[in-house]
Design an enzyme around this catalytic site. Structure first.
Site, short mmCIF file in Angstrom:
data_model
loop_
_atom_site.label_atom_id
_atom_site.label_comp_id
_atom_site.label_asym_id
_atom_site.label_seq_id
_atom_site.Cartn_x
_atom_site.Cartn_y
_atom_site.Cartn_z
N SER A 1 52.55 54.93 24.24
CA SER A 1 53.69 54.02 23.78
C SER A 1 54.40 53.76 24.96
CB SER A 1 54.51 54.37 22.48
OG SER A 1 55.69 53.49 22.51
N TYR B 1 59.22 60.26 16.91
CA TYR B 1 58.33 59.36 17.48
C TYR B 1 58.34 59.44 18.92
CZ TYR B 1 55.46 55.20 18.35
OH TYR B 1 54.57 54.12 18.94
P1 NDP Z 1 49.40 50.09 11.98
O1 NDP Z 1 50.28 50.81 10.96
O2 NDP Z 1 49.24 48.62 11.81
O3 NDP Z 1 47.95 50.71 11.88
C1 NDP Z 1 47.77 52.26 11.55
C2 NDP Z 1 46.40 52.61 11.47
O4 NDP Z 1 46.30 53.91 11.42
C3 NDP Z 1 45.96 52.08 10.12
O5 NDP Z 1 44.41 51.75 10.37
C4 NDP Z 1 46.26 53.07 9.11
O6 NDP Z 1 45.20 52.80 8.12
C5 NDP Z 1 45.87 54.32 10.31
N1 NDP Z 1 46.62 55.52 9.93
C6 NDP Z 1 47.80 55.80 9.65
N2 NDP Z 1 48.23 56.86 9.21
C7 NDP Z 1 46.85 57.57 9.26
C8 NDP Z 1 46.72 58.80 8.83
N3 NDP Z 1 47.68 59.78 8.52
N4 NDP Z 1 45.16 59.22 9.02
C9 NDP Z 1 44.39 58.38 9.08
N5 NDP Z 1 44.62 56.98 9.64
C10 NDP Z 1 45.91 56.71 9.45
O7 NDP Z 1 49.91 50.63 13.48
P2 NDP Z 1 49.72 50.19 14.97
O8 NDP Z 1 48.55 49.24 15.11
O9 NDP Z 1 51.15 49.42 15.37
O10 NDP Z 1 49.70 51.50 15.48
C11 NDP Z 1 48.57 51.92 16.24
C12 NDP Z 1 49.11 53.10 17.19
O11 NDP Z 1 49.64 52.21 18.29
C13 NDP Z 1 50.00 54.00 16.80
O12 NDP Z 1 49.62 55.33 17.36
C14 NDP Z 1 51.20 53.51 17.52
O13 NDP Z 1 52.32 54.55 17.83
C15 NDP Z 1 50.81 52.73 18.67
N6 NDP Z 1 51.67 51.99 19.13
C16 NDP Z 1 51.87 50.57 18.59
C17 NDP Z 1 52.89 49.71 19.06
C18 NDP Z 1 53.07 48.37 18.35
O14 NDP Z 1 54.00 47.65 19.05
N7 NDP Z 1 52.44 48.24 17.21
C19 NDP Z 1 53.23 49.97 20.46
C20 NDP Z 1 53.10 51.16 21.05
C21 NDP Z 1 52.22 51.91 20.58
P3 NDP Z 1 45.54 53.87 6.93
O15 NDP Z 1 46.97 53.46 6.38
O16 NDP Z 1 44.54 53.20 5.86
O17 NDP Z 1 45.40 55.06 6.90
#
Ligand code: NDP
Length: 256
Positions: free
Chosen positions: A147, A160
């Site tokens: 990030s 975070y």
């Molecule tokens: P979302 O919440 O949209 O998606 C998260 C994904 O991870 C889902 O598929 C969720 O599915 C899965 N997930 C969450 N927790 C777990 C767990 N404990 N075990 C397995 N799977 C898990 O998040 P984003 O797409 O926004 O974020 C994805 C990554 O990108 C993260 O690491 C975030 O920090 C990073 N990021 C995002 C930014 C943004 O602007 N969106 C900016 C910078 C970084 P399920 O709930 O079914 O497990």
């Protein structure tokens, strides 16, 4: 005859954690479109199966394994299943992540631990188990989704920000240790992309506009704008690229 660099992932097996939606969903699609067999993972089994089916229906190779990245036994079982079914793993994308937005004085020890476990410790465990397979193949690509918060900070995100800073340290450490084994380890640092994780803050027009103002590109990113970075880092052409951060943030980190 000049040959363009190859971004073809045909025959490669990729695992994307949190590949059902958001940033991981876009990256899973990009890797699958480039020829890899993508193993989609997340906790929600129905969403995992739906995403794998969607990719197959689009003509790609995909399957799914539902598990929580915080569950060490389930993580081991996932790698065993991939070894049984494919006999190899070429690409790991550590994307699954979460945050808890609270002022410091309201962040409990449990909040801290939950974020560190999901956003950092799970990436260590996933990478170690992936490397076990990749060392045998003498080929592998590990990609951490970090990030802009791995470099800069804003209030209410202490766990975070600490986890994402740690992820860059983990990435560099694994990069130097695994380079002799033919394994590259890099990070993609996204700026602001609209996903379920930030739906709450995005609904606040002030926050939405503040992101647009703070980002030189003047807008949030589109999920399709991260796939190319992942395909590049996973590709044969990126064999000499390791220990690096590819920032995809519309210029946010470059400006004050
Ligand atoms: P979302 O919440 O949209 O998606 C998260 C994904 O991870 C889902 O598929 C969720 O599915 C899965 N997930 C969450 N927790 C777990 C767990 N404990 N075990 C397995 N799977 C898990 O998040 P984003 O797409 O926004 O974020 C994805 C990554 O990108 C993260 O690491 C975030 O920090 C990073 N990021 C995002 C930014 C943004 O602007 N969106 C900016 C910078 C970084 P399920 O709930 O079914 O497990």
């Amino acid at each position: 005859m000049l040959k363009p660099p190859s971004f073809d992932l045909t025959g490669r097996v990729a695992l994307v954690t949190g590949g059902t939606r958001g940033i991981g969903g876009g990256i899973a699609e990009a890797l699958a479109a480039s020829g890899a067999h993508v193993v989609v993972t997340a906790r929600n089994a129905a969403a995992v199966e739906a995403q794998a089916r969607r990719l197959r229906e689009a003509g790609a190779k995909a399957s799914g394994i539902a598990f929580d990245v915080n569950d060490a036994a389930a993580t081991m079982a996932c790698f065993e299943a991939i070894a049984r079914e494919h006999g190899r793993l070429d690409i790991l994308v550590n994307n699954a992540g979460m945050t808890i937005r609270k002022p410091l004085l309201e962040q409990s020890d449990a909040d801290w631990q939950a974020v560190i476990d999901t956003d950092l410790t799970s990436c260590f465990r996933m990478s170690r188990e992936a490397a076990r397979m990749m060392v045998r193949q003498r080929h592998g690509r590990i990609i951490m989704i970090s990030s802009v918060n791995a470099t800069i900070a804003r209030p209410t995100l202490a766990p975070y920000t600490a986890a994402k800073h740690g992820l860059h340290g983990l990435m560099r450490s694994l990069a130097v240790e695994l380079a002799p084994e033919g394994i590259t380890v890099n990070a993609i640092a996204p700026g602001y992309f609209p996903t379920e994780a930030n739906a709450g803050i995005r609904a606040d027009p002030k926050f939405h506009e503040a992101v647009c103002r703070r980002t030189p590109a003047g807008r949030w990113g589109d999920l399709s704008e991260l796939g190319a970075a992942a395909v590049f880092l996973a590709s044969p052409g990126a064999a000499y690229c390791t220990g690096s951060v590819v920032t995809v943030d519309g210029g946010l980190l470059a400006t004050f």
